[in-house]
Scaffold this active site. Structure first.
Site, PDB file in Angstrom:
ATOM      1  N   SER A  79       0.827  -1.208   0.000  1.00 65.96           N
ATOM      2  CA  SER A  79       0.000   0.000   0.000  1.00 65.96           C
ATOM      3  C   SER A  79       0.862   1.259   0.000  1.00 65.96           C
ATOM      4  O   SER A  79       0.547   2.244  -0.672  1.00 65.96           O
ATOM      5  CB  SER A  79      -0.916   0.006   1.225  1.00 65.96           C
ATOM      6  OG  SER A  79      -1.729  -1.150   1.250  1.00 65.96           O
ATOM      7  N   ASN A  80       1.974   1.231   0.739  1.00 66.13           N
ATOM      8  CA  ASN A  80       2.839   2.401   0.804  1.00 66.13           C
ATOM      9  C   ASN A  80       3.679   2.589  -0.446  1.00 66.13           C
ATOM     10  O   ASN A  80       4.345   3.605  -0.603  1.00 66.13           O
ATOM     11  CB  ASN A  80       3.743   2.300   2.039  1.00 66.13           C
ATOM     12  CG  ASN A  80       2.963   2.482   3.319  1.00 66.13           C
ATOM     13  OD1 ASN A  80       2.551   3.586   3.647  1.00 66.13           O
ATOM     14  ND2 ASN A  80       2.719   1.395   4.027  1.00 66.13           N
ATOM     15  N   LYS A 198       0.221 -10.997   6.646  1.00 64.89           N
ATOM     16  CA  LYS A 198       0.396  -9.641   7.160  1.00 64.89           C
ATOM     17  C   LYS A 198      -0.965  -9.171   7.643  1.00 64.89           C
ATOM     18  O   LYS A 198      -1.898  -9.016   6.852  1.00 64.89           O
ATOM     19  CB  LYS A 198       0.930  -8.687   6.084  1.00 64.89           C
ATOM     20  CG  LYS A 198       1.055  -7.254   6.591  1.00 64.89           C
ATOM     21  CD  LYS A 198       1.400  -6.264   5.495  1.00 64.89           C
ATOM     22  CE  LYS A 198       1.429  -4.839   6.077  1.00 64.89           C
ATOM     23  NZ  LYS A 198       1.669  -3.800   5.049  1.00 64.89           N
ATOM     24  N   SER A 200      -2.963  -6.233   9.202  1.00 67.15           N
ATOM     25  CA  SER A 200      -2.900  -4.787   9.406  1.00 67.15           C
ATOM     26  C   SER A 200      -4.119  -4.222  10.116  1.00 67.15           C
ATOM     27  O   SER A 200      -4.233  -3.003  10.255  1.00 67.15           O
ATOM     28  CB  SER A 200      -2.727  -4.075   8.053  1.00 67.15           C
ATOM     29  OG  SER A 200      -1.511  -4.451   7.446  1.00 67.15           O
TER      30      SER A 200
END
Length: 330
Positions: A79-80, A198, A200
């Site tokens: 996403s980053n 992952k 989040s």
């Protein structure tokens, strides 16, 4: 907890014997375990030139600096990394560039999730050919009303069946509005090519439940530095965190202190990082992360439209937050 969490965590929790990141990675790469996901991984931003193209020179400059830090690898296409704003070719290009600059001892994880199963399989195979060690596959979300547990299980199983590299599930409900159900994760953990997740969502209780209920080899990673210590305390093996781009040393030190039983030391590192983590994620987003990188001597550079650069007023606020966290000198 010991029935499914890595045994080194259990040793630390119940016998207080010191361990280290090196010992953890050795345990997680034993012949009976899949590729280790232990440690700290930055989901790296995609640098752009002023003309909007992928900036290879500044990417390599950032990587050269990251290579000197205590990181276990890199995530490309998260996403980053403004993944949804890149073309498919640009996504693969990022992996190709990184593979030539990253030691084989560091894991290179590539985001390859698409809305369709066939498209995800195709991109995952391309990422493998480009040199990725594992694929990070996000939940499809456009038809979110139909993304039931059986649908998601079918999707991830099909991708894992076809993938030439291990698959890591990626749950980020803040962006997708889809929260991968715990039972679906438990079921998927039995697939031999799905090695971890992952997470989040920020629910530490959910992380602990998943660690307890999934198979012993399944590895859970905190998806944010803000709850890293909490996630470690219930069995996570590491983190993929935006803050790792600018605070790798601090996060690796937090992990090392936790493994050695120095919980007060780990807590002293975690608490000042919470505000900084929020600033480069929920508060200011990717523009904030890139601005923070610029402030700390990395190349952040421009964001890609429709995102806009961080306003000067917010940049000043961000600078103060980084100073309070000890990441930027006054």
């Amino acid at each position: 907890l010991c029935s499914s969490a890595p045994w080194l965590f259990c040793r630390q929790l119940f016998t207080k014997m010191p361990v280290s990141i090196t010992e953890l990675e050795k345990e997680m790469t034993s012949p009976n375990r899949p590729m280790s996901l232990a440690g700290v991984f930055p989901p790296i931003p995609t640098p752009f030139t002023s003309e909007g193209r992928v900036d290879e020179a500044n990417l390599l400059a950032n990587v050269k600096r990251w290579n000197s830090q205590p990181l276990s690898g890199y995530v490309v296409g998260g996403s980053n990394g403004e993944y949804v704003l890149l073309t498919t070719d640009e996504r693969v290009e990022m992996v190709t560039i990184l593979r030539e600059s990253v030691s084989s001892t560091r894991r290179l994880i590539a985001g390859s999730g698409m809305e369709g199963t066939a498209a995800t399989i195709d991109l995952t195979r391309r990422m493998a050919r480009a040199g990725a060690d594992a694929a990070l596959v996000i939940t499809p979300s456009y038809y979110k009303g139909r993304m039931t547990a059986p649908v998601l299980e079918h999707h991830f199983n099909a991708v894992a069946d076809a993938s030439p590299i291990p698959v890591i599930l990626y749950n980020v409900p803040a962006n997708t509005s889809i929260d991968l159900p715990p039972q679906a994760v438990i079921n998927l953990s039995s697939h031999p090519n799905i090695i971890g997740m992952k997470e989040s969502g920020g629910d530490v209780a959910k992380i602990g439940f998943l660690v307890h209920e999934t198979k012993a080899e399944f590895q859970v990673l905190a998806g944010s530095a803000g709850f890293f210590l909490g996630a470690l305390s219930v069995g996570a093996v590491g983190c993929i965190a935006a803050l790792a781009n600018i605070a790798a040393t601090q996060l690796a030190d937090l992990l090392d202190r936790f493994l050695k039983g120095d919980l007060s030391g780990a807590r002293a590192i975690q608490l000042p990082l919470i505000e900084a983590n929020t600033a480069v994620t929920a508060r200011f987003g990717v523009p904030g992360l890139k601005a923070a990188m610029d402030l700390l001597g990395y190349y952040g550079g421009p964001v890609r439209s429709p995102l806009l650069p961080l306003p000067e007023e917010d940049r000043n606020i961000l600078q103060q937050i980084l100073m309070r966290a000890g990441l930027l000198q006054k």
